[in-house]
Design an enzyme around this catalytic site. Structure first.
Site, PDB file in Angstrom:
ATOM      1  N   LYS A 197       1.840  -8.031   9.033  1.00 34.65           N
ATOM      2  CA  LYS A 197       0.402  -8.156   8.767  1.00 34.65           C
ATOM      3  C   LYS A 197      -0.101  -9.581   8.539  1.00 34.65           C
ATOM      4  CE  LYS A 197       0.780  -7.634   3.805  1.00 34.65           C
ATOM      5  NZ  LYS A 197       0.218  -7.164   2.560  1.00 34.65           N
ATOM      6  N   ASN A 252      -1.609 -15.720   1.996  1.00 28.64           N
ATOM      7  CA  ASN A 252      -2.687 -15.932   2.966  1.00 28.64           C
ATOM      8  C   ASN A 252      -3.988 -15.336   2.457  1.00 28.64           C
ATOM      9  OD1 ASN A 252      -0.907 -16.838   5.144  1.00 28.64           O
ATOM     10  ND2 ASN A 252      -0.128 -14.741   5.074  1.00 28.64           N
ATOM     11  N   SER A 288      -7.192  -1.241  10.416  1.00 28.79           N
ATOM     12  CA  SER A 288      -7.808  -2.317   9.636  1.00 28.79           C
ATOM     13  C   SER A 288      -9.236  -2.548  10.098  1.00 28.79           C
ATOM     14  CB  SER A 288      -6.984  -3.590   9.866  1.00 28.79           C
ATOM     15  OG  SER A 288      -7.665  -4.708   9.369  1.00 28.79           O
ATOM     16  N   ARG A 305     -16.670  -9.883   1.415  1.00 28.38           N
ATOM     17  CA  ARG A 305     -15.763  -8.826   1.865  1.00 28.38           C
ATOM     18  C   ARG A 305     -15.891  -7.598   0.969  1.00 28.38           C
ATOM     19  NH1 ARG A 305     -15.614 -12.132   5.138  1.00 28.38           N
ATOM     20  NH2 ARG A 305     -13.846 -13.077   6.229  1.00 28.38           N
ATOM     21  N   TYR A 356      -8.724   0.177   6.805  1.00 30.60           N
ATOM     22  CA  TYR A 356      -8.809  -0.387   5.456  1.00 30.60           C
ATOM     23  C   TYR A 356      -9.660  -1.651   5.482  1.00 30.60           C
ATOM     24  CZ  TYR A 356      -4.131   1.886   5.205  1.00 30.60           C
ATOM     25  OH  TYR A 356      -3.049   2.716   5.286  1.00 30.60           O
ATOM     26  N   ILE A 407       0.850  -1.207   0.000  1.00 28.23           N
ATOM     27  CA  ILE A 407       0.000   0.000   0.000  1.00 28.23           C
ATOM     28  C   ILE A 407       0.885   1.256   0.000  1.00 28.23           C
ATOM     29  CG2 ILE A 407      -1.879   1.210   1.183  1.00 28.23           C
ATOM     30  CD1 ILE A 407      -2.572  -1.553   2.489  1.00 28.23           C
ATOM     31  N   LEU A 457      -6.894 -13.813  -0.297  1.00 29.42           N
ATOM     32  CA  LEU A 457      -7.602 -14.412  -1.430  1.00 29.42           C
ATOM     33  C   LEU A 457      -7.068 -13.976  -2.803  1.00 29.42           C
ATOM     34  CD1 LEU A 457      -9.926 -16.157  -2.455  1.00 29.42           C
ATOM     35  CD2 LEU A 457     -11.442 -14.169  -2.172  1.00 29.42           C
ATOM     36  N   ASN A 502       9.471  -7.036   4.778  1.00 20.33           N
ATOM     37  CA  ASN A 502       8.475  -7.674   3.910  1.00 20.33           C
ATOM     38  C   ASN A 502       8.388  -6.958   2.564  1.00 20.33           C
ATOM     39  OD1 ASN A 502       6.523  -9.722   3.510  1.00 20.33           O
ATOM     40  ND2 ASN A 502       4.878  -8.241   3.849  1.00 20.33           N
ATOM     41  N   LYS A 526      -3.542  -3.745  16.008  1.00 19.90           N
ATOM     42  CA  LYS A 526      -4.147  -2.556  15.382  1.00 19.90           C
ATOM     43  C   LYS A 526      -5.098  -1.877  16.370  1.00 19.90           C
ATOM     44  CE  LYS A 526      -2.157  -2.769  11.432  1.00 19.90           C
ATOM     45  NZ  LYS A 526      -1.198  -1.740  11.027  1.00 19.90           N
ATOM     46  N   TYR A 546      -2.438  -9.991  15.433  1.00 21.64           N
ATOM     47  CA  TYR A 546      -2.285  -8.929  14.425  1.00 21.64           C
ATOM     48  C   TYR A 546      -3.421  -7.911  14.586  1.00 21.64           C
ATOM     49  CZ  TYR A 546      -3.015  -6.283  10.232  1.00 21.64           C
ATOM     50  OH  TYR A 546      -3.260  -5.233   9.382  1.00 21.64           O
TER      51      TYR A 546
HETATM   52  P1  NAD Z   1       3.434  -4.663   3.453  1.00 19.01           P
HETATM   53  O1  NAD Z   1       3.998  -5.752   4.295  1.00 19.01           O
HETATM   54  O2  NAD Z   1       3.509  -4.782   1.993  1.00 19.01           O
HETATM   55  O3  NAD Z   1       4.104  -3.272   3.870  1.00 19.01           O
HETATM   56  C1  NAD Z   1       4.528  -2.994   5.180  1.00 19.01           C
HETATM   57  C2  NAD Z   1       5.932  -2.429   5.096  1.00 19.01           C
HETATM   58  O4  NAD Z   1       6.391  -2.159   6.423  1.00 19.01           O
HETATM   59  C3  NAD Z   1       6.926  -3.414   4.482  1.00 19.01           C
HETATM   60  O5  NAD Z   1       7.647  -2.759   3.462  1.00 19.01           O
HETATM   61  C4  NAD Z   1       7.820  -3.811   5.648  1.00 19.01           C
HETATM   62  O6  NAD Z   1       9.143  -4.077   5.227  1.00 19.01           O
HETATM   63  C5  NAD Z   1       7.733  -2.588   6.547  1.00 19.01           C
HETATM   64  N1  NAD Z   1       7.969  -2.841   7.975  1.00 19.01           N
HETATM   65  C6  NAD Z   1       7.417  -3.805   8.757  1.00 19.01           C
HETATM   66  N2  NAD Z   1       7.883  -3.702  10.005  1.00 19.01           N
HETATM   67  C7  NAD Z   1       8.749  -2.658  10.019  1.00 19.01           C
HETATM   68  C8  NAD Z   1       9.555  -2.061  11.019  1.00 19.01           C
HETATM   69  N3  NAD Z   1       9.605  -2.550  12.274  1.00 19.01           N
HETATM   70  N4  NAD Z   1      10.314  -0.991  10.704  1.00 19.01           N
HETATM   71  C9  NAD Z   1      10.287  -0.487   9.431  1.00 19.01           C
HETATM   72  N5  NAD Z   1       9.575  -1.026   8.451  1.00 19.01           N
HETATM   73  C10 NAD Z   1       8.798  -2.096   8.736  1.00 19.01           C
HETATM   74  O7  NAD Z   1       1.925  -4.443   3.924  1.00 19.01           O
HETATM   75  P2  NAD Z   1       0.782  -3.546   3.287  1.00 19.01           P
HETATM   76  O8  NAD Z   1      -0.263  -4.455   2.767  1.00 19.01           O
HETATM   77  O9  NAD Z   1       1.351  -2.515   2.402  1.00 19.01           O
HETATM   78  O10 NAD Z   1       0.202  -2.892   4.599  1.00 19.01           O
HETATM   79  C11 NAD Z   1       0.596  -1.602   5.042  1.00 19.01           C
HETATM   80  C12 NAD Z   1      -0.068  -1.321   6.373  1.00 19.01           C
HETATM   81  O11 NAD Z   1      -1.484  -1.406   6.216  1.00 19.01           O
HETATM   82  C13 NAD Z   1       0.301  -2.330   7.466  1.00 19.01           C
HETATM   83  O12 NAD Z   1       0.387  -1.622   8.695  1.00 19.01           O
HETATM   84  C14 NAD Z   1      -0.887  -3.261   7.477  1.00 19.01           C
HETATM   85  O13 NAD Z   1      -1.074  -3.852   8.736  1.00 19.01           O
HETATM   86  C15 NAD Z   1      -2.025  -2.309   7.155  1.00 19.01           C
HETATM   87  N6  NAD Z   1      -3.184  -2.993   6.554  1.00 19.01           N
HETATM   88  C16 NAD Z   1      -3.015  -3.789   5.454  1.00 19.01           C
HETATM   89  C17 NAD Z   1      -4.111  -4.450   4.910  1.00 19.01           C
HETATM   90  C18 NAD Z   1      -3.935  -5.392   3.751  1.00 19.01           C
HETATM   91  O14 NAD Z   1      -4.819  -6.224   3.537  1.00 19.01           O
HETATM   92  N7  NAD Z   1      -2.888  -5.288   2.956  1.00 19.01           N
HETATM   93  C19 NAD Z   1      -5.378  -4.272   5.471  1.00 19.01           C
HETATM   94  C20 NAD Z   1      -5.517  -3.444   6.579  1.00 19.01           C
HETATM   95  C21 NAD Z   1      -4.409  -2.789   7.113  1.00 19.01           C
HETATM   96  C1  WQD Z   2     -11.050 -12.995   2.114  1.00 20.61           C
HETATM   97  C2  WQD Z   2     -12.116 -14.091   1.942  1.00 20.61           C
HETATM   98  C3  WQD Z   2     -11.677 -16.066   3.225  1.00 20.61           C
HETATM   99  C4  WQD Z   2      -7.990 -17.172   1.118  1.00 20.61           C
HETATM  100  C5  WQD Z   2      -7.414 -10.337   6.060  1.00 20.61           C
HETATM  101  C6  WQD Z   2      -7.024  -9.879   7.445  1.00 20.61           C
HETATM  102  C7  WQD Z   2      -7.403  -8.441   7.631  1.00 20.61           C
HETATM  103  C8  WQD Z   2      -6.836  -7.567   6.520  1.00 20.61           C
HETATM  104  C9  WQD Z   2      -7.151  -8.103   5.171  1.00 20.61           C
HETATM  105  C10 WQD Z   2      -4.725  -6.685   7.189  1.00 20.61           C
HETATM  106  C11 WQD Z   2     -12.504 -14.777   3.242  1.00 20.61           C
HETATM  107  C12 WQD Z   2     -11.590 -16.378   1.760  1.00 20.61           C
HETATM  108  C13 WQD Z   2      -9.145 -16.526   1.543  1.00 20.61           C
HETATM  109  C14 WQD Z   2      -8.096 -18.439   0.483  1.00 20.61           C
HETATM  110  C15 WQD Z   2     -10.480 -18.325   0.715  1.00 20.61           C
HETATM  111  N1  WQD Z   2      -5.412  -7.517   6.548  1.00 20.61           N
HETATM  112  N2  WQD Z   2     -10.373 -17.092   1.345  1.00 20.61           N
HETATM  113  N3  WQD Z   2      -9.339 -18.975   0.315  1.00 20.61           N
HETATM  114  O1  WQD Z   2      -9.591 -12.593   6.016  1.00 20.61           O
HETATM  115  O2  WQD Z   2     -11.034 -10.749   5.030  1.00 20.61           O
HETATM  116  O3  WQD Z   2      -8.814 -10.204   5.910  1.00 20.61           O
HETATM  117  O4  WQD Z   2      -6.771  -9.483   5.098  1.00 20.61           O
HETATM  118  O5  WQD Z   2      -5.135  -5.861   7.962  1.00 20.61           O
HETATM  119  O6  WQD Z   2      -6.920  -8.061   8.870  1.00 20.61           O
HETATM  120  O7  WQD Z   2      -7.689 -10.680   8.391  1.00 20.61           O
HETATM  121  O8  WQD Z   2      -8.964 -11.466   3.810  1.00 20.61           O
HETATM  122  O9  WQD Z   2      -8.127 -12.231   1.642  1.00 20.61           O
HETATM  123  O10 WQD Z   2      -7.616 -13.611   3.703  1.00 20.61           O
HETATM  124  O11 WQD Z   2      -9.943 -13.540   2.830  1.00 20.61           O
HETATM  125  O12 WQD Z   2     -11.581 -18.846   0.551  1.00 20.61           O
HETATM  126  O13 WQD Z   2      -7.079 -19.053   0.121  1.00 20.61           O
HETATM  127  O14 WQD Z   2     -11.557 -15.128   1.113  1.00 20.61           O
HETATM  128  O15 WQD Z   2     -12.275 -17.118   3.937  1.00 20.61           O
HETATM  129  O16 WQD Z   2     -13.879 -15.083   3.146  1.00 20.61           O
HETATM  130  P1  WQD Z   2      -9.695 -11.348   5.256  1.00 20.61           P
HETATM  131  P2  WQD Z   2      -8.564 -12.737   2.963  1.00 20.61           P
END
Ligand code: NAD
Ligand code: WQD
Length: 338
Positions: free
Chosen positions: A84, A199, A124, A232, A178, A12, A201, A35, A154, A150
């Site tokens: 995450k 992990n 999140s 979702r 998000y 992101i 979808l 990551n 948050k 996790y």
């Molecule tokens: P991502 O893992 O791609 O990005 C996170 C970045 O943070 C990575 O580049 C990682 O190297 C860096 N990082 C982790 N720990 C660190 C530390 N201690 N010091 C410095 N850098 C560090 O994840 P993303 O999907 O881009 O998510 C960004 C943020 O949004 C995260 O906080 C995540 O929890 C939150 N978020 C993500 C989702 C999602 O589904 N992707 C949903 C809700 C919230």
């Molecule tokens: C979406 C749907 C699964 C994988 C997670 C975190 C949440 C946020 C976003 C960071 C669900 C189904 C999934 C697969 C499947 N991340 N599924 N087969 O669980 O809504 O949210 O990511 O903040 O905190 O919990 O997202 O993409 O894992 O799942 O059937 O191999 O897809 O059961 O219904 P989720 P997801």
């Protein structure tokens, strides 16, 4: 004046760099690459055509953070850095709490020391736990029913930020919840590149489509939803990135906030697992094999946002539809087969 973007090399964060640059903001990226890979920085450079200030470092490393704040004139922070992976957080809770919660506290301490009190935080929808009703609004209960460290990290950070504001109302804090970010930049230069078996979808679907994985396991078809599979609120990562620019603009436009701003970032529409698979197949013209299996522990049936507050306060709403999300995920995956 610069914006410090922690975790800006990640999925992101890298998309947000593009939007920040296009909106004319100057930034410095701080990431320990746990990551992510620096390749993403080169790719962002290709898109924006401007040099990027990148500093490698950990948010828990206060000495290094102090150096960064001393070196650059930072007036706001967008705080993406965090771990995450839900499953990994269950196995390594201390690692997750240390990285996410302690890391955020250290960052806030240094921000305070340098009198930088504007922060946009990546939260999140997971903080809502099992919702009582959908679409979910920001005033719904949080913290109850979260099934993993996790998600709790948050929730804890949100509470810490609220307490910080109570102690000093000069802090301007935006907590962005998000929903499910998917998709990639239209250039296909940046996107989500999970380590190992995904992990989530969408990366799973796209890796099946590209032949890297054999078949998708659909986690349960006996939920009380339209087709029995989980529902979702998928949101295009570029829409999400744009919301960060709007959140910053909002903070900058306010002399003072009367409390931390908390907004949902979703589309307000829910799609089931099978709907996402079908849409992906339609836009990619590739068959995605799947098998229905048992429910995944900790999953909820249905979660989607009421995104009205983001529209009312930030003037932001998601523009990209589910087909575009699938198309951009597919184009990114096709170009990055490895
Ligand atoms: P991502 O893992 O791609 O990005 C996170 C970045 O943070 C990575 O580049 C990682 O190297 C860096 N990082 C982790 N720990 C660190 C530390 N201690 N010091 C410095 N850098 C560090 O994840 P993303 O999907 O881009 O998510 C960004 C943020 O949004 C995260 O906080 C995540 O929890 C939150 N978020 C993500 C989702 C999602 O589904 N992707 C949903 C809700 C919230
Ligand atoms: C979406 C749907 C699964 C994988 C997670 C975190 C949440 C946020 C976003 C960071 C669900 C189904 C999934 C697969 C499947 N991340 N599924 N087969 O669980 O809504 O949210 O990511 O903040 O905190 O919990 O997202 O993409 O894992 O799942 O059937 O191999 O897809 O059961 O219904 P989720 P997801």
């Amino acid at each position: 004046m610069k914006i410090l973007v922690t975790g800006g090399v990640g999925y992101i964060g890298s998309h947000t760099l593009v939007e920040l640059s296009q909106a004319g903001y100057d930034f410095v990226v701080y990431d320990n690459l746990v990551n992510s890979s620096k390749i993403a920085i080169d790719r962002v450079y290709k898109i924006i055509g401007k040099d990027i200030s990148f500093e490698e470092g950990d948010i828990r490393d206060t000495k290094r953070l102090k150096e960064i704040f001393a070196k650059y004139d930072i007036d706001s922070v967008i705080h993406f850095a965090g771990l995450k992976a839900v499953g990994e957080s269950v196995e390594k809770p201390l690692y997750y709490y240390d990285n996410n919660v302690t890391g955020t506290i250290k960052l806030l301490e240094i921000m305070k020391e340098f009198n930088c009190k504007n922060i946009v935080f990546s939260s999140s929808a997971t903080v809502y736990g099992e919702p009582k009703k959908v679409p979910i609004t920001e005033d719904a209960q949080t913290g109850i029913g979260i099934t993993n460290p996790y998600g709790r990290s948050k929730y804890f950070i949100e509470e810490i930020l609220k307490d910080l504001y109570k102690s000093d109302d000069k802090w301007k804090i935006a907590i962005l919840r998000y929903f499910n970010p998917i998709g990639a930049h239209e250039s296909s230069l940046i996107g989500e590149d999970p380590n190992g078996i995904p992990n989530n979808l969408m990366p799973y679907i796209s890796q099946v489509a590209v032949g890297k994985l054999k078949e998708l396991q659909v986690f349960g078809d006996d939920y009380d939803t339209k087709d029995g599979t989980g529902v979702r609120d998928y949101i295009h990562v570029v829409d999400l990135a744009e919301a960060h620019v709007k959140a910053l603009e909002y903070l900058n436009s306010q002399e003072k906030l009367d409390k931390p701003l908390i907004v949902n970032l979703g589309t307000g529409k829910g799609y089931s697992v099978l709907e996402l698979v079908k849409t992906f197949e339609k836009v990619s013209k590739v068959k995605v094999s799947y098998n229905i299996t048992t429910r995944r522990a900790g999953d909820i049936a249905i979660l989607y946002a009421n995104p009205k507050k983001a529209k009312d306060l930030l003037g932001w709403e998601a523009k990209r539809d589910i087909e575009q999300m699938c198309r951009d995920s597919w184009n990114w995956q096709r170009g990055n087969k490895k």
